[in-house]
Design an enzyme around this catalytic site. Structure first.
Site, PDB file in Angstrom:
ATOM      1  N   GLU A   8     -14.924   2.235  -8.694  1.00 34.74           N
ATOM      2  CA  GLU A   8     -14.380   2.324  -7.203  1.00 34.74           C
ATOM      3  C   GLU A   8     -15.581   3.154  -7.051  1.00 34.74           C
ATOM      4  O   GLU A   8     -15.691   4.329  -6.924  1.00 34.74           O
ATOM      5  CB  GLU A   8     -13.072   2.650  -6.499  1.00 34.74           C
ATOM      6  CG  GLU A   8     -12.486   2.827  -5.836  1.00 34.74           C
ATOM      7  CD  GLU A   8     -13.423   2.279  -4.579  1.00 34.74           C
ATOM      8  OE1 GLU A   8     -12.291   1.038  -3.840  1.00 34.74           O
ATOM      9  OE2 GLU A   8     -14.008   2.236  -3.462  1.00 34.74           O
TER      10      GLU A   8
ATOM     11  N   LEU B 184      -9.225   5.218  -3.911  1.00 33.84           N
ATOM     12  CA  LEU B 184      -7.904   4.116  -4.564  1.00 33.84           C
ATOM     13  C   LEU B 184      -7.618   3.903  -3.345  1.00 33.84           C
ATOM     14  O   LEU B 184      -7.149   4.523  -1.631  1.00 33.84           O
ATOM     15  CB  LEU B 184      -6.758   4.778  -5.206  1.00 33.84           C
ATOM     16  CG  LEU B 184      -7.941   5.030  -6.716  1.00 33.84           C
ATOM     17  CD1 LEU B 184      -5.936   6.321  -7.394  1.00 33.84           C
ATOM     18  CD2 LEU B 184      -8.649   3.789  -7.643  1.00 33.84           C
TER      19      LEU B 184
ATOM     20  N   GLY C  76      -8.947  -9.130  18.738  1.00 31.84           N
ATOM     21  CA  GLY C  76      -8.543 -10.162  18.161  1.00 31.84           C
ATOM     22  C   GLY C  76      -7.049  -9.150  17.728  1.00 31.84           C
ATOM     23  O   GLY C  76      -6.687  -8.110  18.211  1.00 31.84           O
ATOM     24  N   TYR C  77      -6.306  -9.903  15.798  1.00 34.21           N
ATOM     25  CA  TYR C  77      -5.407  -8.483  15.448  1.00 34.21           C
ATOM     26  C   TYR C  77      -5.493  -7.072  16.098  1.00 34.21           C
ATOM     27  O   TYR C  77      -4.854  -5.944  16.572  1.00 34.21           O
ATOM     28  CB  TYR C  77      -4.619  -9.300  14.553  1.00 34.21           C
ATOM     29  CG  TYR C  77      -5.285  -8.231  13.608  1.00 34.21           C
ATOM     30  CD1 TYR C  77      -4.373  -7.416  13.355  1.00 34.21           C
ATOM     31  CD2 TYR C  77      -6.310  -8.964  13.134  1.00 34.21           C
ATOM     32  CE1 TYR C  77      -5.041  -7.075  11.705  1.00 34.21           C
ATOM     33  CE2 TYR C  77      -6.440  -8.955  10.903  1.00 34.21           C
ATOM     34  CZ  TYR C  77      -5.970  -7.613  11.162  1.00 34.21           C
ATOM     35  OH  TYR C  77      -6.400  -6.974   9.894  1.00 34.21           O
TER      36      TYR C  77
ATOM     37  N   ASP D  25     -10.900  -9.778   0.836  1.00 34.93           N
ATOM     38  CA  ASP D  25     -12.029  -9.859   1.725  1.00 34.93           C
ATOM     39  C   ASP D  25     -13.285 -11.164   1.283  1.00 34.93           C
ATOM     40  O   ASP D  25     -13.298 -11.270   2.010  1.00 34.93           O
ATOM     41  CB  ASP D  25     -11.850  -8.679   2.523  1.00 34.93           C
ATOM     42  CG  ASP D  25     -11.299  -8.738   3.029  1.00 34.93           C
ATOM     43  OD1 ASP D  25      -9.832  -8.879   3.371  1.00 34.93           O
ATOM     44  OD2 ASP D  25     -10.911  -7.170   4.095  1.00 34.93           O
TER      45      ASP D  25
ATOM     46  N   HIS E 144      24.932 -10.145  12.326  1.00 34.30           N
ATOM     47  CA  HIS E 144      25.264 -10.138  12.849  1.00 34.30           C
ATOM     48  C   HIS E 144      25.587  -8.757  13.691  1.00 34.30           C
ATOM     49  O   HIS E 144      26.448  -8.021  12.559  1.00 34.30           O
ATOM     50  CB  HIS E 144      26.384 -11.476  14.086  1.00 34.30           C
ATOM     51  CG  HIS E 144      26.373 -10.850  15.304  1.00 34.30           C
ATOM     52  ND1 HIS E 144      25.537 -11.139  16.442  1.00 34.30           N
ATOM     53  CD2 HIS E 144      27.520 -10.578  15.435  1.00 34.30           C
ATOM     54  CE1 HIS E 144      26.272 -11.380  17.209  1.00 34.30           C
ATOM     55  NE2 HIS E 144      27.675 -10.601  17.089  1.00 34.30           N
TER      56      HIS E 144
HETATM   57  C1  LIG Z   1      -8.345  -1.450  11.521  1.00 37.57           C
HETATM   58  C2  LIG Z   1      -7.770  -2.735  10.412  1.00 37.57           C
HETATM   59  C3  LIG Z   1      -6.874  -2.503  10.311  1.00 37.57           C
HETATM   60  C4  LIG Z   1      -5.894  -3.470   9.080  1.00 37.57           C
HETATM   61  N1  LIG Z   1      -4.804  -3.724   9.437  1.00 37.57           N
HETATM   62  C5  LIG Z   1      -4.016  -4.231   8.135  1.00 37.57           C
HETATM   63  C6  LIG Z   1      -2.828  -5.160   8.127  1.00 37.57           C
HETATM   64  O1  LIG Z   1      -1.975  -4.375   9.242  1.00 37.57           O
HETATM   65  N2  LIG Z   1      -2.163  -5.820   7.387  1.00 37.57           N
HETATM   66  C7  LIG Z   1      -3.046  -5.983   6.737  1.00 37.57           C
HETATM   67  O2  LIG Z   1      -2.370  -7.432   5.675  1.00 37.57           O
HETATM   68  N3  LIG Z   1      -4.349  -6.202   6.515  1.00 37.57           N
HETATM   69  C8  LIG Z   1      -5.327  -5.463   7.423  1.00 37.57           C
HETATM   70  N4  LIG Z   1      -6.513  -5.109   7.535  1.00 37.57           N
HETATM   71  C9  LIG Z   1      -7.246  -5.916   6.941  1.00 37.57           C
HETATM   72  C10 LIG Z   1      -7.360  -5.714   4.848  1.00 37.57           C
HETATM   73  O3  LIG Z   1      -6.964  -4.010   5.499  1.00 37.57           O
HETATM   74  C11 LIG Z   1      -8.065  -6.249   4.119  1.00 37.57           C
HETATM   75  O4  LIG Z   1      -7.873  -7.464   4.869  1.00 37.57           O
HETATM   76  C12 LIG Z   1      -7.951  -5.572   3.130  1.00 37.57           C
HETATM   77  O5  LIG Z   1      -8.154  -4.160   2.572  1.00 37.57           O
HETATM   78  C13 LIG Z   1      -8.494  -6.332   1.979  1.00 37.57           C
HETATM   79  O6  LIG Z   1      -8.389  -5.838   0.603  1.00 37.57           O
HETATM   80  P1  LIG Z   1     -10.044  -6.151  -0.402  1.00 37.57           P
HETATM   81  O7  LIG Z   1      -8.757  -5.565  -2.155  1.00 37.57           O
HETATM   82  O8  LIG Z   1     -10.843  -7.505  -0.375  1.00 37.57           O
HETATM   83  O9  LIG Z   1     -10.900  -5.301  -0.330  1.00 37.57           O
HETATM   84  P2  LIG Z   1     -11.202  -3.514   0.324  1.00 37.57           P
HETATM   85  O10 LIG Z   1      -9.493  -3.419   0.741  1.00 37.57           O
HETATM   86  O11 LIG Z   1     -11.750  -3.712   1.664  1.00 37.57           O
HETATM   87  O12 LIG Z   1     -11.282  -2.487  -1.276  1.00 37.57           O
HETATM   88  C14 LIG Z   1     -12.634  -3.259  -1.215  1.00 37.57           C
HETATM   89  C15 LIG Z   1     -13.459  -1.706  -1.568  1.00 37.57           C
HETATM   90  O13 LIG Z   1     -14.360  -2.340  -2.921  1.00 37.57           O
HETATM   91  C16 LIG Z   1     -14.988  -0.923  -2.835  1.00 37.57           C
HETATM   92  N5  LIG Z   1     -16.058  -1.125  -3.261  1.00 37.57           N
HETATM   93  C17 LIG Z   1     -17.633  -2.195  -2.175  1.00 37.57           C
HETATM   94  N6  LIG Z   1     -18.348  -2.101  -2.924  1.00 37.57           N
HETATM   95  C18 LIG Z   1     -17.628  -1.683  -4.863  1.00 37.57           C
HETATM   96  C19 LIG Z   1     -18.933  -1.558  -5.248  1.00 37.57           C
HETATM   97  N7  LIG Z   1     -20.194  -2.219  -5.124  1.00 37.57           N
HETATM   98  N8  LIG Z   1     -18.365  -0.579  -6.348  1.00 37.57           N
HETATM   99  C20 LIG Z   1     -17.736  -0.114  -5.947  1.00 37.57           C
HETATM  100  N9  LIG Z   1     -16.358   0.186  -5.209  1.00 37.57           N
HETATM  101  C21 LIG Z   1     -17.199  -0.787  -4.293  1.00 37.57           C
HETATM  102  C22 LIG Z   1     -14.722  -0.632  -1.297  1.00 37.57           C
HETATM  103  O14 LIG Z   1     -15.152   1.004  -1.568  1.00 37.57           O
HETATM  104  C23 LIG Z   1     -13.277  -0.410  -1.282  1.00 37.57           C
HETATM  105  O15 LIG Z   1     -12.830   0.162  -2.074  1.00 37.57           O
HETATM  106  C24 LIG Z   1      -6.266  -4.142   8.194  1.00 37.57           C
HETATM  107  C25 LIG Z   1      -8.349  -3.896   8.602  1.00 37.57           C
HETATM  108  C26 LIG Z   1      -9.036  -3.213   9.637  1.00 37.57           C
HETATM  109  C27 LIG Z   1      -9.768  -2.351   9.275  1.00 37.57           C
END
Ligand SMILES: Cc1cc2nc3c(=O)[nH]c(=O)nc-3n(C[C@H](O)[C@H](O)[C@H](O)COP(=O)(O)OP(=O)(O)OC[C@H]3O[C@@H](n4cnc5c(N)ncnc54)[C@H](O)[C@@H]3O)c2cc1C
Length: 468
Positions: free
Chosen positions: A35, A39, A180-181, A309, A452
């Site tokens: 990471e 975390l 969007g949301y 994502d 209820h």
């Molecule tokens: C403002 C906002 C509000 C949101 N609200 C919601 C919500 O209410 N509910 C919901 O379900 N979703 C929400 N989301 C979406 C949600 O945050 C993402 O869908 C989710 O974080 C995706 O998880 P992930 O594990 O795929 O990636 P991420 O959470 O993006 O984590 C990826 C990690 O990989 C690390 N990383 C990247 N490249 C490297 C590398 N080369 N080496 C080491 N580490 C690396 C990054 O630093 C990061 O910590 C929101 C997003 C935003 C921006």
């Protein structure tokens, strides 16, 4: 030469990465997570958690100012952005500590730094982190996503969601580009803390896939916001009347218009992070829409999975975590089968993933909207019920609206989708998702007893209101 060998190396500690690590650790696997930041990923640090913390503080403030009808008068209610931000930071730290604790409990090792895949040979993939190399037969890519920035003049004048979560003074006015949301949550937040909000959205309605009637109620629930729908942003320029301000120019119905505001927030979507992580070195297939995966999160390269994502199949935190579980089940299927817990049949299902927009009032849904069901060739029956006849809702709501819509397969009576707006929607939608996942029929749901008085009875009442 790799420093150490693991059963699984995970790149990224967001909801996909840290859940994969915990699940694999619980199976007794030797797991390394790389990471580069914190975390919890975007969700904990710049997404789900900080937004919900600030939205909660704004809701409390709104309730403090509007509770006379309930016999509660609060004089001098004040919103202190510094204290709200301090609470947000404390919340984030608590969640990060929880993940670190889970890592310790499951023996997960952490390598801090930017990771990239450097090669695959003899069934092992090598990952480099901060100059050190590690290898494993299984690698999961969970690098997440980054915000999209519109290629328009003056785009740099706008904040992204990450910067908006760090502001130290509240703007009196703000233009939110993108309905969007995420844009709607910020619009809701800023209206509640006293800013004049303008939302500019290119599509004809806010929040894609939201039922048009619920979308109208949502927009109407943000009285201090105006909406410019079907509007294409052209540029962001300095405001000649206010040195620190901005003017957002956009075209709508063939005419050019502009709005001046103290701040601009751009929230027009997110794109998977696929660059700089060595995908080419091992031939993992990807494009701008993300890493290509099957329903077990397998990439085209054996031994490499991609969850969350980064594959853009469903860009939500809980989808990311579930994808991670499916991937881990797939990679260690044989072991778990021996342990009497055969997960090899697990595949990712997207049909009942719940989603929530944490505006005030909240909006939530699971399954198909009426439009989606019809586009999929289903013949549906629908019912929509206002919450005005719901006891708990009436007792607690003098200003907010609430309604539930259900979409049912006309031929089988199976519940296909539910959308709702109003208090507690976010908490109720998991139950709805379970009904859709279990393919419950109208007649099954009519036999379920709901407590209820709760707003959840609106689900049952809407089901009962369906015409046979
Ligand atoms: C403002 C906002 C509000 C949101 N609200 C919601 C919500 O209410 N509910 C919901 O379900 N979703 C929400 N989301 C979406 C949600 O945050 C993402 O869908 C989710 O974080 C995706 O998880 P992930 O594990 O795929 O990636 P991420 O959470 O993006 O984590 C990826 C990690 O990989 C690390 N990383 C990247 N490249 C490297 C590398 N080369 N080496 C080491 N580490 C690396 C990054 O630093 C990061 O910590 C929101 C997003 C935003 C921006």
């Amino acid at each position: 030469m790799p420093e150490a060998r693991f059963d699984l190396i995970i790149i990224g500690a967001g909801p996909a990465g840290h859940i994969a690590a915990e699940r694999a650790g619980a199976l007794g696997k030797k797991v390394l997570v790389a990471e580069k930041a914190h975390l919890g990923g975007v969700c904990t640090n710049q997404g789900c958690i900080p937004t919900k913390t600030l939205l909660y503080s704004a809701k409390l403030y709104a309730q403090a100012r509007h509770s006379e009808a309930f016999g509660v008068s609060v004089e001098g209610a004040r919103y202190d952005i510094a204290k709200a931000m301090a609470w947000k930071t404390k919340t984030i730290e608590t969640i990060r500590k929880g993940i670190a604790y889970q890592f310790r409990t499951h023996g997960v090792e952490l390598a801090t730094g930017s990771a990239r895949i450097v090669g695959r040979a003899g069934g092992l993939t090598t990952v480099e982190v901060d100059g050190k190399q590690y290898s494993a037969p299984n690698v999961m890519i969970a690098t997440g996503s980054a915000p999209v920035v519109l290629p328009i003049p003056g785009a740099e004048r706008a904040m992204g969601s990450t910067e908006a979560l760090e502001i130290s003074t509240l703007p009196k006015s703000i233009v939110v580009i993108g309905g969007g949301y995420i844009g709607m949550e910020f619009a809701s937040y800023f209206t509640q803390v006293g800013a004049k909000v303008s939302v500019v959205e290119m599509l004809p309605e806010v929040v894609p896939l939201l039922d048009p009637a619920i979308a109208r109620v949502l927009r109407g629930s943000l009285p201090d916001a105006d909406f410019h729908l079907g509007a294409k942003v052209l540029a962001i320029e300095p405001d000649p009347a206010n040195k620190a301000g901005h003017v957002v120019r956009f075209s709508k119905d063939g005419k050019e218009q502009s709005i001046a505001a103290e701040a601009v927030l751009m929230s027009v979507g997110r794109k998977p992070i696929v660059d700089g992580i060595g995908l080419e070195s091992v031939g993992v297939e990807f494009d701008r829409k993300g890493i290509r995966v099957d329903d077990r999160m397998r990439t085209n390269v054996p031994g490499i999975w991609a969850a969350g994502d980064v594959n853009a199949r469903s860009m939500l935190a809980h989808s990311a975590s579930r994808m991670a579980e499916v991937a881990v089940a797939d990679m260690f299927a044989g072991d778990a089968a021996q342990a009497g817990n055969a997960p090899s049949a697990q595949v990712m299902r997207y049909n009942a993933i719940p989603w929530v927009v944490y505006t005030y009032p909240e909006v939530a849904g699971a399954g198909m909207s009426e439009e989606q069901a019809k586009a999929a060739g289903r013949t549906v029956t629908t019912a929509m019920l206002d919450h005005r006849a719901n006891g708990r809702f009436v007792a607690e709501s003098d200003r907010t609206r609430g309604m539930t819509k259900v979409v049912v397969d006309a031929a089988t009576g199976v519940l296909l989708g539910v959308q709702m707006i109003g208090p507690y929607s976010s908490e109720m939608i998991a139950g709805v998702a379970a009904m859709i996942e279990a393919e419950l029929r109208v007649k099954d749901i009519r036999e379920i007893v709901f407590p209820h008085p709760t707003v959840s009875e609106a689900i049952r009442d809407t089901i009962w209101s369906l015409k046979e």
